[in-house]
Design an enzyme around this catalytic site. Structure first.
Site, PDB file in Angstrom:
ATOM      1  N   TRP A  27       7.545  -2.032   4.612  1.00  0.00           N
ATOM      2  CA  TRP A  27       6.450  -1.001   4.118  1.00  0.00           C
ATOM      3  C   TRP A  27       6.851  -0.572   2.686  1.00  0.00           C
ATOM      4  O   TRP A  27       7.888  -0.498   2.081  1.00  0.00           O
ATOM      5  CB  TRP A  27       6.993   0.328   4.989  1.00  0.00           C
ATOM      6  CG  TRP A  27       6.292   1.378   4.601  1.00  0.00           C
ATOM      7  CD1 TRP A  27       4.723   1.429   4.527  1.00  0.00           C
ATOM      8  CD2 TRP A  27       6.548   2.804   4.737  1.00  0.00           C
ATOM      9  NE1 TRP A  27       4.215   2.820   4.655  1.00  0.00           N
ATOM     10  CE2 TRP A  27       5.409   3.613   4.465  1.00  0.00           C
ATOM     11  CE3 TRP A  27       7.791   3.642   4.663  1.00  0.00           C
ATOM     12  CZ2 TRP A  27       5.531   4.950   4.328  1.00  0.00           C
ATOM     13  CZ3 TRP A  27       7.789   4.876   4.729  1.00  0.00           C
ATOM     14  CH2 TRP A  27       6.782   5.808   4.485  1.00  0.00           C
ATOM     15  N   ASP A  47      14.844   2.452  10.581  1.00  0.00           N
ATOM     16  CA  ASP A  47      13.722   3.232  10.434  1.00  0.00           C
ATOM     17  C   ASP A  47      12.948   3.238  11.462  1.00  0.00           C
ATOM     18  O   ASP A  47      12.524   2.145  12.061  1.00  0.00           O
ATOM     19  CB  ASP A  47      12.885   2.619   9.233  1.00  0.00           C
ATOM     20  CG  ASP A  47      11.815   3.605   8.881  1.00  0.00           C
ATOM     21  OD1 ASP A  47      11.610   4.647   9.517  1.00  0.00           O
ATOM     22  OD2 ASP A  47      11.259   3.154   7.944  1.00  0.00           O
ATOM     23  N   ALA A  96       9.699   4.851  13.088  1.00  0.00           N
ATOM     24  CA  ALA A  96       8.593   5.841  12.698  1.00  0.00           C
ATOM     25  C   ALA A  96       7.645   5.709  13.891  1.00  0.00           C
ATOM     26  O   ALA A  96       6.507   6.432  13.869  1.00  0.00           O
ATOM     27  CB  ALA A  96       8.115   5.340  11.390  1.00  0.00           C
ATOM     28  N   LYS A 122       3.604   9.890  13.663  1.00  0.00           N
ATOM     29  CA  LYS A 122       2.758   9.331  14.444  1.00  0.00           C
ATOM     30  C   LYS A 122       2.775   9.515  15.996  1.00  0.00           C
ATOM     31  O   LYS A 122       1.852   9.798  16.793  1.00  0.00           O
ATOM     32  CB  LYS A 122       3.138   7.649  14.422  1.00  0.00           C
ATOM     33  CG  LYS A 122       3.238   7.133  12.997  1.00  0.00           C
ATOM     34  CD  LYS A 122       1.980   7.118  12.093  1.00  0.00           C
ATOM     35  CE  LYS A 122       2.262   7.207  10.671  1.00  0.00           C
ATOM     36  NZ  LYS A 122       2.312   5.990   9.834  1.00  0.00           N
TER      37      LYS A 122
HETATM   38  C1  LIG Z   1       7.869   2.071   8.513  1.00  0.00           C
HETATM   39  C2  LIG Z   1       7.726   3.517   8.317  1.00  0.00           C
HETATM   40  N1  LIG Z   1       8.820   4.373   8.141  1.00  0.00           N
HETATM   41  C3  LIG Z   1       8.600   5.661   7.589  1.00  0.00           C
HETATM   42  C4  LIG Z   1       7.332   6.404   7.763  1.00  0.00           C
HETATM   43  C5  LIG Z   1       7.366   7.717   7.260  1.00  0.00           C
HETATM   44  O1  LIG Z   1       6.551   8.506   7.764  1.00  0.00           O
HETATM   45  P1  LIG Z   1       6.605  10.287   7.405  1.00  0.00           P
HETATM   46  O2  LIG Z   1       7.146  10.514   6.286  1.00  0.00           O
HETATM   47  O3  LIG Z   1       5.128  10.567   7.433  1.00  0.00           O
HETATM   48  O4  LIG Z   1       7.150  10.845   8.643  1.00  0.00           O
HETATM   49  C6  LIG Z   1       6.316   5.495   7.943  1.00  0.00           C
HETATM   50  C7  LIG Z   1       4.975   6.252   7.800  1.00  0.00           C
HETATM   51  O5  LIG Z   1       3.871   5.459   7.677  1.00  0.00           O
HETATM   52  C8  LIG Z   1       6.373   4.171   8.391  1.00  0.00           C
HETATM   53  O6  LIG Z   1       5.395   3.471   8.455  1.00  0.00           O
END
Ligand SMILES: Cc1ncc(COP(=O)(O)O)c(C=O)c1O
Length: 410
Positions: free
Chosen positions: A130, A211, A213, A246
């Site tokens: 990401w 991670d 998500a 999400k």
């Molecule tokens: C792989 C991944 N990690 C972490 C996040 C963190 O998202 P947020 O800070 O919006 O909770 C995202 C959001 O798109 C993600 O795709």
């Protein structure tokens, strides 16, 4: 002081969002930004969230501070959701949790803790990963390196190459792993691969930073946490960054958590005090609203069931779209194999077309995806699958070249 600063090149995804909004064509398809969409193209407020939020607004008696570690009820509920209720790390009191502003806050807080404990530690991230992992992790001053992960030839994981690369790492190296629904490729590790990876991580003395998500949006709430739970049970130290953006649809409420698994309860207490100190120095205290909603949902059986069925509906919609889009593409582009889309999980897939073809899809057919051909499957609708597949067939049928101005010629 600031006048010599150069303007930063805007994030391409923001440009893509603006271009999509400005496109008047009613057939336009947005596969760019990474948010869930329903069949009407909306990113809805979940019913369970709406119910919990209304009750919260009616009953809340104060807006006073929550403290740097956040809402203890939320942290505890998240531990159970993420690890599962009877997880050995919880029974052994080796887990400490901090509420964070989204998964991003958790990733940054975790990186700062690693930096405090081991300033020279290197974080190894998948190729690709990401895009925001880089600024979030490297921003703490840690060095980032890459390990092989995605195999464009199969649409799966290059597991042997990944293992060979990780085998060479020194003890103490940090490995960033996606729990499930790998962003941006949709290619996940199988349970067997998680087990093999665990053996390697143990043998080499590596520190996993996981991670998560998209819990619940891949194969299911427990299935998506399989690797994370295994690692937290079997290893002395693990960091888990979790996002509620999400699976609770709470994107803008900035709701997430960082869970630290330590070798002992005493070590966990010391590391937790460091996490609190670091959080105090960045955002001081996390925003309350989203976390209070999550806590209310997870604490009340009826709401929890409602939420779980809403997540399951999102998951199924993505799964169905994956299967159907492969069928349509098979019909319209029989010479290309897009079967990998059905084998991948979560919201994203790398479509595997080149930048000129991505631009042709955008300019001729109003289909928007990022230049690297990452597509958000949830941006498709059953009603436009046929349009999408025909557009892809048209673009693949012609050889497209781009001149230097970015204008396309056939
Ligand atoms: C792989 C991944 N990690 C972490 C996040 C963190 O998202 P947020 O800070 O919006 O909770 C995202 C959001 O798109 C993600 O795709």
């Amino acid at each position: 002081m600031f006048e010599h600063l150069d303007a930063v090149v805007p994030d391409p995804i923001l440009g893509l969002m603006a271009a999509f909004r400005a496109d008047p064509d009613p057939r336009k398809v947005d596969l760019g930004i990474g948010v869930y969409r329903d069949e009407q193209g909306h990113t809805p407020v979940l019913e369970a969230v709406r119910a919990a939020e209304s009750a919260l607004l009616a009953s809340q008696t104060t807006k006073s501070y929550v403290g740097p570690a956040g809402n203890p009820g939320f942290n505890q509920s998240m531990e159970q959701l993420v690890l599962g209720a009877a997880h050995p790390a919880l029974t052994d009191r080796r887990v400490r949790s901090v509420q964070t502003p989204g998964g991003c806050g958790a990733l940054r807080l975790g990186a700062e803790l690693i930096r405090a404990a081991s300033p020279d530690a290197v974080v190894h991230v998948s190729t690709p990963t990401w895009a925001n992992h880089t600024p979030l992790l490297a921003g703490s001053g840690l060095r980032l390196e890459r390990y092989p992960y995605f195999d464009p030839a199969t649409g799966g994981v290059q597991f042997a190459a990944m293992m060979t690369a990780l085998e060479r790492l020194s003890p103490g190296a940090v490995v960033l792993l996606h729990a499930s629904c790998h962003n941006p490729t949709g290619a996940d590790l199988s349970q067997g691969e998680w087990r093999d990876l665990l053996t390697l991580v143990k043998r080499r003395g590596l520190t996993p930073f996981i991670d998560m998500a998209y819990q619940g949006l891949g194969e299911g709430m427990d299935e998506d946490a399989f690797g994370l739970r295994l690692f937290c049970a079997e290893l002395p130290e693990v960091l888990c960054a979790v996002s509620c953006s999400k699976n609770f649809g709470l994107y803008r409420e900035r709701t997430g958590s960082l869970h630290l698994i330590s070798s002992s309860s005493a070590a966990a207490d010391a590391a937790f005090s460091q996490l609190v100190r670091i959080a105090r120095g960045i955002w001081s205290m996390p925003p309350d609203h989203g976390a209070a909603i999550v806590q209310a949902i997870l604490a009340e059986e009826k709401l929890r069931r409602q939420w779980a069925s809403e997540v399951e509906a999102m998951r199924r919609r993505i799964e169905e779209l994956r299967l159907e889009v492969v069928q349509r593409l098979r019909r319209h582009c029989p010479q290309h194999d897009f079967g990998f889309i059905a084998r991948q999980r979560g919201m994203f897939s790398f479509f595997g077309i080149d930048t000129a073809q991505v631009h042709a899809l955008r300019e001729r057919h109003h289909v928007y995806m990022t230049d690297d051909s990452r597509m958000n499957i949830a941006g498709l609708r059953h009603e436009n699958l046929e349009y999408f597949a025909r557009a892809v067939a048209e673009v693949l049928a012609v050889r497209i070249t781009e001149d230097h101005s970015g204008t396309m010629t056939r």
